[in-house]
Design a protein around this motif. Structure first.
Motif, short mmCIF file in Angstrom:
data_model
loop_
_atom_site.label_atom_id
_atom_site.label_comp_id
_atom_site.label_asym_id
_atom_site.label_seq_id
_atom_site.Cartn_x
_atom_site.Cartn_y
_atom_site.Cartn_z
N MET A 1 5.32 -4.19 8.20
CA MET A 1 6.47 -3.99 9.08
C MET A 1 7.10 -5.33 9.38
SD MET A 1 6.84 -0.88 10.92
CE MET A 1 6.63 0.47 9.82
N GLN A 40 10.11 -1.37 6.37
CA GLN A 40 8.89 -1.29 5.58
C GLN A 40 9.25 -0.64 4.26
OE1 GLN A 40 5.68 -2.00 5.73
NE2 GLN A 40 4.43 -0.30 5.07
N PRO A 60 0.37 -4.10 6.16
CA PRO A 60 1.57 -3.38 5.74
C PRO A 60 1.35 -2.51 4.51
CG PRO A 60 1.83 -5.76 5.46
CD PRO A 60 0.58 -5.55 6.23
#
Lengths: 180, 361
Positions: A1, A40, A60
């Motif tokens: 993110m 993302q 992530p």
């Protein structure tokens, strides 16, 4: 993110302001705390700071989704809204159309809205402006783009397209895999 | 008498001697100088303008072989003598106590010493202008400025001063940061333009001399550093159709820095916005929203026209509503006029003549 870059932030807000105008501010300035946009895998998520902080603890690569997906950036760096953003757009909508019950299903299958299916249209509808689509019971069904302005609608024939389809709640079933 | 005779004879003798002397001298001189008349089999070709004569006669091979130098010297002298003779025939003038011959225009076309220069190769802009048929417009060196009430040069001396006097105030454009120095921005833009022009000039020179100038990477293999090589490798790797997405990399291979502008999308190192506190981010977001919302709307003619039409349409029904009752009243007064569209129904009209009685057929 990660945070959106300055350029992408502007692109996102430009897109959102097409549907909800100056109300974009209300998405950021909320009385119930801080809200932010995060990116993302080219998808943009809208979430409260609380959720963001929780999500940032995950790597992530492992994270699939957090908060609400608003849409995604295409490879040409254009922003495309997803139906998941509807819940946030509907209360602030500036330009609306209402569908007759007969046309509801057609729209939910991903078709454009023809004049024959048009129940009501808000007065400020301009050509190519973003528009939210409701049924006669004021339930938001999706959104699209006006193909004709309000004054043009009156004169057009019943089969003419009034609103181009962009997203509808039928996508929750139709493209369940793609939505995040 | 005799005395005088003697005298005379003496004088005569003196004169005789003088004459003899002169004659002797003349003979000697004649031996020293050659004659001014030269016999030639074929006439020479003269071009007096360029002091040129061409001897087309055959060389005397016998004399030539005997004594080459002597023969050629004599031949040249004769020819020069002929040329001089021709010059003496020309009309003369006296300029400052000196006699000058007037030469005619030269007729003989001398060949060039050097080859004809090639036309200068066109610059990139000139090529483009030629292709598009763009012609250079002549601008006058001075132009009248209404604001300053002065003639302003197009460039050069006093140009900068005039501009400074003219544009002492710059309006801050909409959406611009009010703290930004617009003057500095302008000078920056100017230096940038100048630098760009210089670069293009150099590029044109390189093009004319057929030198290949790489945009980036290894400029000169003799003096390139490891950094240059790294940049070259990074660029080469990203120069595929898929921007180097499927290019493998060596262990410990690093990407070159500072070449992101010329290899867009190549770098795997994406720029991440620095983490900031949520409050700051919110402020930044609001600023971005303001920027988007404050954008000057373009004048959309179609939209304006639609609005106008819409308003007219809204006005029309009101007017027609107010005028409708009038129309209805009129219709009533007229009654069953011929203009009414309804068909008359049977049995409702008034009969003329007998109303009752038996039917007659």
């Amino acid at each position: 993110m990660k945070r959106l870059s300055e350029e992408r932030t502007k692109i996102l807000f430009e897109k959102l302001s097409k549907y909800i105008g100056a109300n974009v501010k209300l998405l950021i300035e909320r009385p119930d705390g801080l809200y932010c946009f995060r990116e993302q895998k080219d998808r943009v998520y809208y979430m409260s700071e609380k959720i963001f902080k929780l999500a940032s603890t995950l790597p992530p690569t492992q994270l699939v989704s957090a908060g609400t997906c608003f849409g995604k950036f295409t490879k040409t760096n254009k922003f495309r809204l997803h139906i998941t953003a509807l819940a946030y757009l509907a209360p602030y909508a500036q330009c609306k159309i209402w569908l007759k019950p007969s046309a509801e299903q057609q729209f939910l299958y991903g078709n454009h809205v023809a004049k024959s299916g048009l129940g009501r249209i808000s007065e400020n509808a301009e050509k190519y402006s973003g528009v939210l689509v409701y049924n006669m019971a004021d339930l938001p069904l999706g959104f699209g783009v006006c193909a004709r302005s309000m004054s043009e609608c009156k004169l057009s024939d019943p089969l003419a397209t009034i609103c181009f389809h962009q997203a509808d709640i039928g996508e929750y079933i139709r493209s369940e895999d793609d939505l995040l | 008498m005799g005395c005088s005779k003697v005298r005379l004879t003496k004088r005569a003798r003196l004169a005789m001697d003088l004459v003899a002397e002169i004659l002797e001298n003349g003979l000697q001189e004649q031996g020293k100088f050659k004659t001014i008349t030269v016999e030639k089999h074929l006439e020479l070709d003269y071009d007096l303008g360029s002091l040129l004569c061409v001897d087309n006669n055959e060389l005397d091979s016998g004399l030539f072989n005997k004594n080459k130098d002597e023969y050629l010297r004599n031949l040249t002298r004769d020819n020069v003598q002929l040329l001089i003779n021709q010059i003496w025939d020309l009309p003369t003038e006296k300029v400052d106590e000196v006699i000058v011959a007037k030469l005619p225009r030269p007729a003989y076309v001398l060949p060039r010493a050097k080859h004809v220069p090639k036309p200068k190769p066109l610059t990139k802009w000139q090529e483009y202008a030629k292709l598009k048929g763009i012609q250079k417009k002549k601008k006058s060196k001075l132009s009248w400025d209404e604001q300053l009430k002065k003639w302003i040069p197009l460039y050069g001396y006093k140009r900068a001063e005039a501009l400074r006097n003219k544009e002492w105030l710059i309006e801050v454009p909409q959406n611009a940061n009010p703290m930004e120095d617009q003057f500095a921005k302008r000078t920056d833009a100017k230096t940038e333009r100048v630098a760009k022009n210089e670069l293009q000039r150099l590029r044109n020179i390189a093009k004319t001399k057929n030198i290949k100038v790489p945009r980036m990477g290894v400029l000169n293999p003799d003096v390139s550093t490891a950094k240059d090589l790294q940049a070259a490798v990074t660029i080469a790797k990203s120069s595929t159709a898929s921007i180097g997405k499927f290019q493998g990399s060596l262990p410990k291979e690093k990407e070159a820095r500072g070449i992101a502008t010329i290899t867009p999308g190549a770098s795997s190192r994406k720029r991440k916005a620095a983490p900031v506190s949520s409050e700051v981010e919110k402020a930044e977001n609001l600023q971005a929203i303001d920027f988007v919302l404050n954008k000057k709307p373009k004048i959309d003619v179609e939209r304006a026209v639609n609005k106008q039409i819409n308003q007219q349409q809204l006005r029309k029904p009101e007017e027609s509503m107010s005028s409708k009752p009038k129309a209805g009243g009129k219709g009533k007064k007229k009654g069953n006029s011929s203009s009414s569209s309804k068909k008359p129904k049977s049995g409702k009209g008034q009969r003329k003549g007998k109303n009752s009685g038996r039917k007659r057929r």
